[in-house]
Write a protein that holds these residues in place. Sequence first.
Motif, PDB file in Angstrom:
ATOM      1  N   GLU A 186       9.074   5.918   2.056  1.00  0.00           N
ATOM      2  CA  GLU A 186       9.963   7.234   2.402  1.00  0.00           C
ATOM      3  C   GLU A 186       9.267   8.109   3.352  1.00  0.00           C
ATOM      4  N   VAL A 187      10.413   8.877   4.232  1.00  0.00           N
ATOM      5  CA  VAL A 187       9.860  10.185   5.180  1.00  0.00           C
ATOM      6  C   VAL A 187      10.529  11.238   4.501  1.00  0.00           C
ATOM      7  N   ALA A 188       9.344  12.287   4.429  1.00  0.00           N
ATOM      8  CA  ALA A 188       9.896  13.744   4.187  1.00  0.00           C
ATOM      9  C   ALA A 188       9.808  14.349   5.277  1.00  0.00           C
ATOM     10  N   PHE A 189      11.509  14.643   5.289  1.00  0.00           N
ATOM     11  CA  PHE A 189      11.552  15.833   6.755  1.00  0.00           C
ATOM     12  C   PHE A 189      11.222  16.778   6.608  1.00  0.00           C
ATOM     13  N   GLY A 190      10.881  17.668   7.075  1.00  0.00           N
ATOM     14  CA  GLY A 190      11.523  19.178   6.951  1.00  0.00           C
ATOM     15  C   GLY A 190       9.418  20.247   6.121  1.00  0.00           C
ATOM     16  N   ARG A 191       8.578  19.005   6.328  1.00  0.00           N
ATOM     17  CA  ARG A 191       7.555  19.578   6.076  1.00  0.00           C
ATOM     18  C   ARG A 191       6.140  19.495   6.921  1.00  0.00           C
ATOM     19  N   GLU A 192       6.490  21.251   6.700  1.00  0.00           N
ATOM     20  CA  GLU A 192       5.754  20.876   7.981  1.00  0.00           C
ATOM     21  C   GLU A 192       4.116  21.077   7.720  1.00  0.00           C
ATOM     22  N   LEU A 193       3.123  21.009   8.227  1.00  0.00           N
ATOM     23  CA  LEU A 193       1.915  20.825   7.586  1.00  0.00           C
ATOM     24  C   LEU A 193       1.368  21.953   8.332  1.00  0.00           C
ATOM     25  N   ALA A 194       0.878  22.507   6.778  1.00  0.00           N
ATOM     26  CA  ALA A 194       0.118  24.136   7.832  1.00  0.00           C
ATOM     27  C   ALA A 194      -1.711  23.831   7.706  1.00  0.00           C
ATOM     28  N   GLY A 195      -2.013  22.994   6.725  1.00  0.00           N
ATOM     29  CA  GLY A 195      -3.261  22.575   6.819  1.00  0.00           C
ATOM     30  C   GLY A 195      -4.323  21.131   6.119  1.00  0.00           C
ATOM     31  N   ILE A 196      -5.200  20.985   6.448  1.00  0.00           N
ATOM     32  CA  ILE A 196      -6.316  19.615   5.766  1.00  0.00           C
ATOM     33  C   ILE A 196      -7.267  19.797   5.635  1.00  0.00           C
ATOM     34  N   THR A 197      -7.690  19.702   4.396  1.00  0.00           N
ATOM     35  CA  THR A 197      -9.113  19.775   3.735  1.00  0.00           C
ATOM     36  C   THR A 197      -9.050  18.229   3.137  1.00  0.00           C
ATOM     37  N   GLN A 198     -10.337  18.174   3.279  1.00  0.00           N
ATOM     38  CA  GLN A 198     -11.008  16.687   2.968  1.00  0.00           C
ATOM     39  C   GLN A 198     -12.200  16.388   2.057  1.00  0.00           C
ATOM     40  N   ASP A 199     -12.321  15.801   0.726  1.00  0.00           N
ATOM     41  CA  ASP A 199     -14.009  15.035   0.386  1.00  0.00           C
ATOM     42  C   ASP A 199     -14.141  14.316   0.646  1.00  0.00           C
ATOM     43  N   ALA A 200     -15.603  13.940  -0.479  1.00  0.00           N
ATOM     44  CA  ALA A 200     -15.181  12.462  -0.966  1.00  0.00           C
ATOM     45  C   ALA A 200     -14.880  11.405  -1.496  1.00  0.00           C
ATOM     46  N   ASP A 201     -14.067  11.981  -1.950  1.00  0.00           N
ATOM     47  CA  ASP A 201     -13.140  11.383  -2.426  1.00  0.00           C
ATOM     48  C   ASP A 201     -11.345  11.004  -2.306  1.00  0.00           C
ATOM     49  N   THR A 249       0.650  -1.162   0.434  1.00  0.00           N
ATOM     50  CA  THR A 249      -0.476  -0.226   0.100  1.00  0.00           C
ATOM     51  C   THR A 249       1.506   1.675  -0.249  1.00  0.00           C
ATOM     52  N   ARG A 250       1.076   1.740  -0.705  1.00  0.00           N
ATOM     53  CA  ARG A 250       1.219   3.348  -0.858  1.00  0.00           C
ATOM     54  C   ARG A 250       1.247   4.421  -0.085  1.00  0.00           C
ATOM     55  N   SER A 251       2.175   4.260   1.272  1.00  0.00           N
ATOM     56  CA  SER A 251       2.024   5.780   1.939  1.00  0.00           C
ATOM     57  C   SER A 251       3.157   6.768   2.005  1.00  0.00           C
ATOM     58  N   LEU A 252       3.062   8.237   2.062  1.00  0.00           N
ATOM     59  CA  LEU A 252       4.197   8.808   2.078  1.00  0.00           C
ATOM     60  C   LEU A 252       3.550   9.871   4.108  1.00  0.00           C
ATOM     61  N   VAL A 253       5.468   9.325   4.444  1.00  0.00           N
ATOM     62  CA  VAL A 253       5.381  10.097   5.533  1.00  0.00           C
ATOM     63  C   VAL A 253       5.879  11.314   6.158  1.00  0.00           C
ATOM     64  N   MET A 254       5.034  12.551   5.960  1.00  0.00           N
ATOM     65  CA  MET A 254       5.341  13.648   6.527  1.00  0.00           C
ATOM     66  C   MET A 254       6.021  14.265   7.689  1.00  0.00           C
ATOM     67  N   GLU A 255       7.150  14.801   7.558  1.00  0.00           N
ATOM     68  CA  GLU A 255       7.313  15.425   8.848  1.00  0.00           C
ATOM     69  C   GLU A 255       8.142  16.367   9.251  1.00  0.00           C
ATOM     70  N   ARG A 256       7.544  17.573  10.360  1.00  0.00           N
ATOM     71  CA  ARG A 256       8.360  18.732  10.091  1.00  0.00           C
ATOM     72  C   ARG A 256       9.248  18.354  10.449  1.00  0.00           C
ATOM     73  N   ALA A 257      10.291  18.066  11.022  1.00  0.00           N
ATOM     74  CA  ALA A 257      11.123  18.170  11.761  1.00  0.00           C
ATOM     75  C   ALA A 257      12.104  17.644  10.326  1.00  0.00           C
ATOM     76  N   ASP A 258      13.802  17.989  10.986  1.00  0.00           N
ATOM     77  CA  ASP A 258      14.914  17.583   9.928  1.00  0.00           C
ATOM     78  C   ASP A 258      15.089  16.495   9.908  1.00  0.00           C
ATOM     79  N   GLY A 259      14.961  15.932  11.137  1.00  0.00           N
ATOM     80  CA  GLY A 259      15.533  14.414  11.112  1.00  0.00           C
ATOM     81  C   GLY A 259      14.163  13.578  12.331  1.00  0.00           C
ATOM     82  N   LEU A 260      15.306  12.809  12.978  1.00  0.00           N
ATOM     83  CA  LEU A 260      14.045  11.447  13.298  1.00  0.00           C
ATOM     84  C   LEU A 260      14.404  12.074  15.071  1.00  0.00           C
ATOM     85  N   PHE A 261      13.783  12.038  15.739  1.00  0.00           N
ATOM     86  CA  PHE A 261      13.467  12.682  16.923  1.00  0.00           C
ATOM     87  C   PHE A 261      14.753  11.742  17.318  1.00  0.00           C
ATOM     88  N   PRO A 262      14.834  12.909  18.895  1.00  0.00           N
ATOM     89  CA  PRO A 262      16.548  12.308  18.531  1.00  0.00           C
ATOM     90  C   PRO A 262      16.944  12.051  20.401  1.00  0.00           C
TER      91      PRO A 262
END
Length: 471
Positions: free
Chosen positions: A127-142, A29-42
């Motif tokens: 894959e984990v994308a570091f340094g990606r801070e979520l600013a907002g999230i919306t959704q629809d039926a799809d 199953t395709r997934s993508l992890v987005m993490e606000r920090a620049d690396g893993l928790f220390p």
Amino acid sequence: MNTYDTDVLVVGAGPTGLALALDLARRGTRSLVMERADGLFPGSRGKGLQPRTQEVFDDLGVLDAVRAAGGPYPVGMIWQDGRRKGEHSMFDTAEATEAEPYHEPWMLPQWRTQRILFDRLTELGGEVAFGRELAGITQDADGVTAAFAAGAPLRARYAVAADGGRSTVRRALGIGMTGETVDPNPMLVADVRVTGLDRDNWHVFPPTDTEGFMAICPLAGTADFQVAAQFAEGTDIDLSLDGIRKVVATRSHLSPEDVTEVRWASDFRPRAAMADRFREGRVLLAGDAAHVHSPAGGQGLNTSVQDAHNLGWKLGAVLSGAAHPSLLDSYEEERLPNAAHMLGLTTQVHRGEVRRGAATRQLGLGYRGCSLAVETRQGLPEEALRAGDRAPDGVHGGVRLFDAFRGPHWTLLAVGTDEDLPDLAGAPTVRIPAYEAYGTGIFLVRPDGYVGWAGETTKGLAEYASLVGVA
């Protein structure tokens, strides 16, 4: 037509998010992890892996690495006036059994647990994308659309908030979190290098008339120690090297210079809180985003990883088309009551009302009475294994059950019966002789290691298998 960047957006690369992404990756199953920090928790924060979580890691294929990198908990040693006053057991002990092979907590600093999960995830192409801070999230039926502080937005079929107790996703959805302060006294936790203490004990310095308690625990598999110290309500805790040196020197026989390095430090106020719901449309909450625990008893990280283990196979079944999207309704149905129970337990442990023991090992948790637990046998004795219970381990008929269960599949298990079994494409068949932990019967074991359906015959099995996406 919708264009999706991924099937599941996982917000947060902590233990919850990494375990979920790993579970999804092994089932394609395709997934993508987005993490606000620049690396893993220390830091070492969640350093205790309970037996049930060790079973989860066995299933995810990382237990060997976990066992190699960590170690058992040391015996506590009480100090007073610079002298050893005697040993103190931190929890009730238990013996390993055939059905429960992992019987005691295993110490592994949180940063190392995350590294092991991350390494396995990337091996599987995740894959984990570091340094990606979520600013907002919306959704629809799809699907779900996530916007970030920098970079392009992202479109996914589902999203999972695994972004901690201050979850941006939960707040954006308007989901409330109800809780209480377990203890108004703030706590310091820090990973340090220390000289002058052995690594054979968890060193405990009881409170005095002027100072709160302090404990210094050797972190298995590292050269570090974890310092934990309690302060009076309203104290501003100094997290610098000098500040931590002062705490250690004031509360123990050590000198300030015995603390040679601070590798990570944090402060917090113990709190217990739970989200009002674990799902809003195509967005689900897991881990600390859904429930925040006192660290007492070592339940927070463990309950969180088990959220991921519960959710991964359900998302996989829905996204593959094998199961109806309503299967995801069972996530909150099963996990919210378990989280509520564990929150109550951790609060009791923190306040000294309950010892760490059988309940904190989490082997007794299950989903009896939930919609996915279908028990068709009648007249079972009180102690009998039932649908919704954890499926025990054991070696019978030349088969180790945990070996048979390991992986993203269901398992159709016949115990002490020659009943003809259907061919379920998503569930390999295993037959073993009668075994006390199971008795006799037919058991459809879920991918997360719980009995989904149980019967003396196969009547009703095909209908259940179709419901959960096995047939």
